[in-house]
Design a protein around this motif. Structure first.
Motif, short mmCIF file in Angstrom:
data_model
loop_
_atom_site.label_atom_id
_atom_site.label_comp_id
_atom_site.label_asym_id
_atom_site.label_seq_id
_atom_site.Cartn_x
_atom_site.Cartn_y
_atom_site.Cartn_z
N ALA A 177 0.83 -1.20 0.00
CA ALA A 177 0.00 0.00 0.00
C ALA A 177 0.86 1.26 0.00
CB ALA A 177 -0.93 0.00 1.21
N LEU A 178 1.91 1.25 0.83
CA LEU A 178 2.79 2.41 0.90
C LEU A 178 3.57 2.58 -0.40
CD1 LEU A 178 3.65 4.63 2.87
CD2 LEU A 178 5.50 3.13 3.65
N GLY A 179 4.05 1.47 -0.95
CA GLY A 179 4.81 1.54 -2.20
C GLY A 179 3.97 2.03 -3.36
N LEU A 180 2.74 1.50 -3.47
CA LEU A 180 1.85 1.94 -4.55
C LEU A 180 1.51 3.42 -4.41
CD1 LEU A 180 -0.62 -1.06 -4.93
CD2 LEU A 180 1.07 -0.30 -6.58
N SER A 181 1.23 3.83 -3.18
CA SER A 181 0.87 5.23 -2.95
C SER A 181 2.03 6.16 -3.29
CB SER A 181 0.43 5.44 -1.50
OG SER A 181 -0.73 4.68 -1.20
N LEU A 182 3.22 5.80 -2.84
CA LEU A 182 4.40 6.63 -3.10
C LEU A 182 4.79 6.60 -4.57
CD1 LEU A 182 6.57 5.78 0.03
CD2 LEU A 182 5.29 7.88 -0.42
N PHE A 183 4.36 5.56 -5.30
CA PHE A 183 4.64 5.48 -6.73
C PHE A 183 3.59 6.23 -7.55
CE2 PHE A 183 3.71 3.23 -10.75
CZ PHE A 183 4.89 3.49 -11.43
N LEU A 184 2.31 6.04 -7.20
CA LEU A 184 1.23 6.61 -8.01
C LEU A 184 1.11 8.12 -7.86
CD1 LEU A 184 -1.54 3.89 -7.51
CD2 LEU A 184 -0.19 4.33 -9.56
N ILE A 185 1.33 8.63 -6.65
CA ILE A 185 1.16 10.07 -6.44
C ILE A 185 2.15 10.87 -7.30
CG2 ILE A 185 1.36 11.93 -4.74
CD1 ILE A 185 0.19 9.99 -2.67
N PRO A 186 3.46 10.58 -7.24
CA PRO A 186 4.38 11.33 -8.13
C PRO A 186 4.10 11.07 -9.61
CG PRO A 186 5.58 10.19 -6.39
CD PRO A 186 4.19 9.66 -6.37
N LEU A 187 3.63 9.85 -9.94
CA LEU A 187 3.35 9.52 -11.33
C LEU A 187 2.25 10.42 -11.90
CD1 LEU A 187 3.94 7.49 -13.68
CD2 LEU A 187 1.98 6.17 -12.82
N VAL A 188 1.15 10.56 -11.13
CA VAL A 188 0.04 11.41 -11.59
C VAL A 188 0.48 12.87 -11.66
CG1 VAL A 188 -2.27 12.24 -11.04
CG2 VAL A 188 -1.72 9.82 -10.75
N ILE A 189 1.24 13.31 -10.67
CA ILE A 189 1.69 14.71 -10.66
C ILE A 189 2.62 14.98 -11.85
CG2 ILE A 189 3.04 16.41 -9.38
CD1 ILE A 189 2.02 15.12 -6.80
N TRP A 190 3.54 14.05 -12.11
CA TRP A 190 4.53 14.26 -13.17
C TRP A 190 3.88 14.23 -14.56
CZ3 TRP A 190 9.42 15.88 -12.99
CH2 TRP A 190 10.20 15.75 -14.14
N PHE A 191 2.94 13.29 -14.77
CA PHE A 191 2.30 13.15 -16.07
C PHE A 191 0.87 13.69 -16.07
CE2 PHE A 191 5.51 9.73 -16.03
CZ PHE A 191 6.17 10.02 -17.21
#
Length: 324
Positions: A177-191
């Protein structure tokens, strides 16, 4: 067949009396099916068992009702910002959206919202669906952000071990859960320009509304527990909250509800209170939510059947269709 001919066929089908009657019968069938499902859910809980374990403080019910209303209120605020007056005048649409998501299946509420908006908001269907998609992405982003916040608070309180020790698989779930959250949040912000169609200012506003709604739900939930069992430390409730959000963030997790219930049973050993009182909180909250689903859905359906309301809805549809 090109799009113009397809549109003519669809318009002709809408004017066909048999097609219109079939659509009406299908709508009535959906209403009856949802009412039956909600009635069965209430009956399955068992009225007698619920009544014997109900919390006596009225504040418990105030918090549960506020928690119930937070979702449609948040969605109403989001789409009022996106669509203006057509959404602002129809809070009932978002009550139905909540019920469909809870009583039918996930995202059936968004499907209902898309059909409603296509008739009454105006504009291209692609643009309508794009805004619904953006809102869902930002809602998921806010859920992931809240999960990180709850885990951070749980770690700071020193209670993270209670959750990770409740089951051998829970440490792995926390990591996922922590890994997905820390991955998805920057991903959405960046793209964000490729993923979201909303302007940055509007995207931030929608995200903040969703996050505020989730934070309100968490606050009301803890409040409903605390007024019944005021002697339980807040960080114990934080364990259950964080566990709920962690388990709901795991994709394709089987029996998530059963696992959350199992976490609740583990929590009993850390709560200095009668087990019946704690069980009564969860049973009463679940039963009241189902009763609210049934009452709200039945009330809205009966209201829509009133002749004056039907004339008003038809006038709204005619106005929306006549927009360029």
């Amino acid at each position: 067949m090109d799009i113009a001919n397809l549109k003519k066929l669809l318009d002709a089908a809408r004017e066909n009396v048999l097609v219109r009657r079939a659509v009406k019968l299908a709508q009535i069938g959906v209403v009856l099916a949802v009412c039956y499902y909600l009635s069965a859910k209430v009956a399955a809980i068992g009225w007698q068992d619920v009544m014997s374990a109900l919390p006596t403080t009225p504040w418990f019910y105030v918090f549960v009702i506020c928690m119930y209303a937070a979702y449609p209120l948040g969605e109403w605020m989001v789409y009022k910002s996106l669509w203006g007056q057509p959404a602002a005048r129809r809070f009932d649409v978002f009550l139905r959206m909540r019920i469909y998501n809870a009583a039918v299946m996930s995202y059936s509420g968004e499907a209902y919202l898309g059909l409603w908006a296509h008739k009454r908001v105006g504009g291209r269907k692609r643009h309508i669906l794009s805004k619904i998609k953006d809102s869902q992405i930002l809602s998921a982003l806010s859920s992931n952000s809240l999960t990180i916040l709850l885990l951070a608070l749980l770690f700071a309180s020193g209670r993270l071990g209670i959750f990770t020790g409740a089951d051998p698989s829970y440490p792995m779930y926390v990591a996922i859960a922590l890994g997905l959250s820390l991955f998805l949040i920057p991903l959405v912000i960046w793209f964000r320009k490729q993923i979201l169609s909303l302007e940055p200012a509007m995207a931030r506003k929608v995200f903040l509304i969703h996050f505020a709604r989730l934070f309100a739900v968490v606050t009301f939930q803890v409040g409903s527990w605390a007024v019944v069992l005021p002697d339980v430390p807040w960080d114990i409730w934080l364990v259950f909250l964080a566990g709920q959000y962690v388990l709901t963030r795991i994709p394709f997790l089987p029996n998530a509800d059963l696992m959350i219930a199992g976490l609740g049973l583990t929590l009993l050993t850390f709560v200095d209170a009668p087990e019946a009182a704690l069980a009564g909180i969860f049973v009463a909250s679940g039963a009241l939510t189902q009763v609210l689903h049934l009452t709200v859905f039945a009330g809205l359906t009966l209201r829509d059947l009133a002749p004056r309301q039907r004339v008003k809805i038809e006038a709204e549809e005619t106005t929306a269709v006549s927009r360029p």
